[in-house]
Motif scaffolding. Sequence first.
Motif, mmCIF file in Angstrom:
data_model
loop_
_atom_site.group_PDB
_atom_site.id
_atom_site.type_symbol
_atom_site.label_atom_id
_atom_site.label_comp_id
_atom_site.label_asym_id
_atom_site.label_seq_id
_atom_site.Cartn_x
_atom_site.Cartn_y
_atom_site.Cartn_z
ATOM 1 N N ALA A 176 30.386 35.987 40.615
ATOM 2 C CA ALA A 176 30.493 37.174 39.763
ATOM 3 C C ALA A 176 30.441 38.449 40.598
ATOM 4 N N LEU A 177 29.574 38.474 41.600
ATOM 5 C CA LEU A 177 29.475 39.656 42.457
ATOM 6 C C LEU A 177 30.733 39.841 43.297
ATOM 7 N N PHE A 178 31.306 38.744 43.788
ATOM 8 C CA PHE A 178 32.607 38.832 44.465
ATOM 9 C C PHE A 178 33.657 39.412 43.510
ATOM 10 N N ASN A 179 33.660 38.919 42.280
ATOM 11 C CA ASN A 179 34.691 39.294 41.308
ATOM 12 C C ASN A 179 34.670 40.777 40.968
ATOM 13 N N ASN A 229 41.469 34.723 39.712
ATOM 14 C CA ASN A 229 40.040 34.800 40.013
ATOM 15 C C ASN A 229 39.659 33.785 41.085
ATOM 16 N N ALA A 230 40.125 32.559 40.937
ATOM 17 C CA ALA A 230 39.774 31.504 41.895
ATOM 18 C C ALA A 230 40.293 31.816 43.291
ATOM 19 N N ILE A 231 41.533 32.261 43.376
ATOM 20 C CA ILE A 231 42.132 32.548 44.683
ATOM 21 C C ILE A 231 41.394 33.678 45.378
ATOM 22 N N GLY A 266 43.430 41.284 41.949
ATOM 23 C CA GLY A 266 42.631 40.139 41.579
ATOM 24 C C GLY A 266 41.939 40.361 40.248
ATOM 25 N N CYS A 267 41.334 39.309 39.734
ATOM 26 C CA CYS A 267 40.647 39.351 38.446
ATOM 27 C C CYS A 267 39.235 39.895 38.620
ATOM 28 N N PHE A 268 38.891 40.933 37.860
ATOM 29 C CA PHE A 268 37.572 41.548 37.941
ATOM 30 C C PHE A 268 36.595 40.972 36.921
ATOM 31 N N CYS A 269 37.029 40.030 36.106
ATOM 32 C CA CYS A 269 36.162 39.457 35.068
ATOM 33 C C CYS A 269 35.264 38.384 35.704
#
Length: 269
Positions: A39-42, A119-121, A108-111
Amino acid sequence: MTQDERRIYLIRELLSEEKQYRDMEIPADEQQQKQLLRALFNIRMPKPVSPDFLEVQDQYLQEELRQKGITDVADLTPVQDGIYLWQGDITTLRCGAIVNAANSQMLGCFCPNHGCIDNAIHTYAGIQLRSACAEMMARQGQEEPERRGQLHLGEARTGEAKITPAFNLPCDYVIHTVGPIVTGRLTVRDKELLASCYRSCLELAEQNGIRSIAFCCISTGEFHFPNERAAEIAVWTVKEYKEQTHSEIEVIFNVFKDNDLQIYRNLLR
């Protein structure tokens, strides 16, 4: 550092970057720690980070991917000449390039912990990928338009592709493309734009000397393109490209869901 120590270090560093998170308690449970770290990465915006952080992050992500198990395209069996069908996690595939179904922001996905491929990538490539995408988009000066309305002069079109390094992923490159968003009835324009995504990715791959490329199911899921029709367009476009250009690039159709696996099996047998 052990893998547990790396994870705690990364969480603490990321929490310390944001004032509102600095006093957050780190859970004791390993799975909860992994969810928090992802989540913090995202949610992290692209910005500078210390070399020490990157070193620990890279070691952590590469070990996580090793534990998940790496699949090499050389170990796969083609279903047709130069064409493969593989069900699995695209972030664990060793090949020339994997295709990311990106959004118009291209960052990228911020969720937090979202289940999309974007998100995975970005999660397993590491924070360097978002920074690379941000630099790329800053040079462009505008987002990729979500193609639901009219084109405006000077816009980059949906269906184009951009390339970045893969950083911690086992592939060499990530090719990002923004597929069409389907709202209501599927249109001829939707189909043309999806075909353009596949052609653009193949052309960009070959321009960069890439010999194998793995496609996810572009525009299905969050973008609501019907899965069966999307697969038909994917297979037809790839075959047409290879026939017209006499390309020897190896193409992997990557699926995750059983339903998509059966659709592609029917099309490729």
